[in-house]
Structures are given as C-alpha cells and as structure tokens.
Scaffold this motif. Sequence first.
Motif, mmCIF file in Angstrom:
data_model
loop_
_atom_site.group_PDB
_atom_site.id
_atom_site.type_symbol
_atom_site.label_atom_id
_atom_site.label_comp_id
_atom_site.label_asym_id
_atom_site.label_seq_id
_atom_site.Cartn_x
_atom_site.Cartn_y
_atom_site.Cartn_z
ATOM 1 N N GLU A 163 -0.224 5.739 0.460
ATOM 2 C CA GLU A 163 0.524 5.796 1.707
ATOM 3 C C GLU A 163 -0.389 5.645 2.929
ATOM 4 O O GLU A 163 -0.059 4.924 3.872
ATOM 5 C CB GLU A 163 1.326 7.090 1.802
ATOM 6 C CG GLU A 163 2.435 7.196 0.777
ATOM 7 C CD GLU A 163 3.415 6.037 0.827
ATOM 8 O OE1 GLU A 163 3.798 5.605 1.955
ATOM 9 O OE2 GLU A 163 3.785 5.534 -0.240
ATOM 10 N N GLN A 217 -1.081 9.195 -4.646
ATOM 11 C CA GLN A 217 0.022 8.748 -3.788
ATOM 12 C C GLN A 217 -0.330 8.886 -2.309
ATOM 13 O O GLN A 217 0.031 8.033 -1.502
ATOM 14 C CB GLN A 217 1.304 9.538 -4.113
ATOM 15 C CG GLN A 217 2.543 8.908 -3.551
ATOM 16 C CD GLN A 217 2.779 7.487 -4.061
ATOM 17 O OE1 GLN A 217 2.536 7.175 -5.205
ATOM 18 N NE2 GLN A 217 3.241 6.628 -3.184
ATOM 19 N N ASP A 218 -1.057 9.939 -1.940
ATOM 20 C CA ASP A 218 -1.516 10.096 -0.554
ATOM 21 C C ASP A 218 -2.369 8.904 -0.137
ATOM 22 O O ASP A 218 -2.208 8.369 0.951
ATOM 23 C CB ASP A 218 -2.363 11.365 -0.372
ATOM 24 C CG ASP A 218 -1.571 12.641 -0.500
ATOM 25 O OD1 ASP A 218 -0.335 12.595 -0.352
ATOM 26 O OD2 ASP A 218 -2.211 13.683 -0.748
#
Length: 90
Positions: free
Chosen positions: A84, A80-81
């Motif tokens: 983003e 997810q990092d």
Amino acid sequence: MSINPAYTSQIGHMKFMARYGFSSHGSAACMIARKSFRFRTEQPRYDTVLGLPKTFDKEKSNYRNWMSLTQYIKKNYTFQDKIELLKADR
C-alpha cells in the motif's frame, strides 16, 4: 553461474514493484536477472515512504545499506503495508 539472492526481494519491492506493477516474486526475479547480467544495484532511495532506520548511514557500503533497510522494514511493516505504501509513492 550462481547468483547470491541476498536482499533481492527487498530491492525488488523498492525498485520495481510499484514502478512496473510486478508481483513480489516478479520483482525479486527482476533483481536476480539484473545481478546475473552484472548490472549495478543502485543505492536505496533515501526519501522512501517506508522510512529509514535511525542508525542508517548513507556512507556505508551499498550492501550494508540494503541489509539495514531490510531489517528495519521487516520489523516495522507487514507485506500488505509495504504494498500500500509503495503504491501511494507512485
């Protein structure tokens, strides 16, 4: 003809995910397709928002650079990092 899928996910994330809005699987598939057509795999971007390992050497082979970058990113970022950060890089 068999294609070596090594690093296709990481290369796909860095090259195609944000640019074309592909999923992680779609971007890896895009890299596999490019390899099957024998398109050249570009060098990693050296100004990536994900950062570079301290031991990163631009003079190494393309394969070595992707290998060290992949290991660094997997160690320091969650999936997810990455999503983003790559979205913000557009």
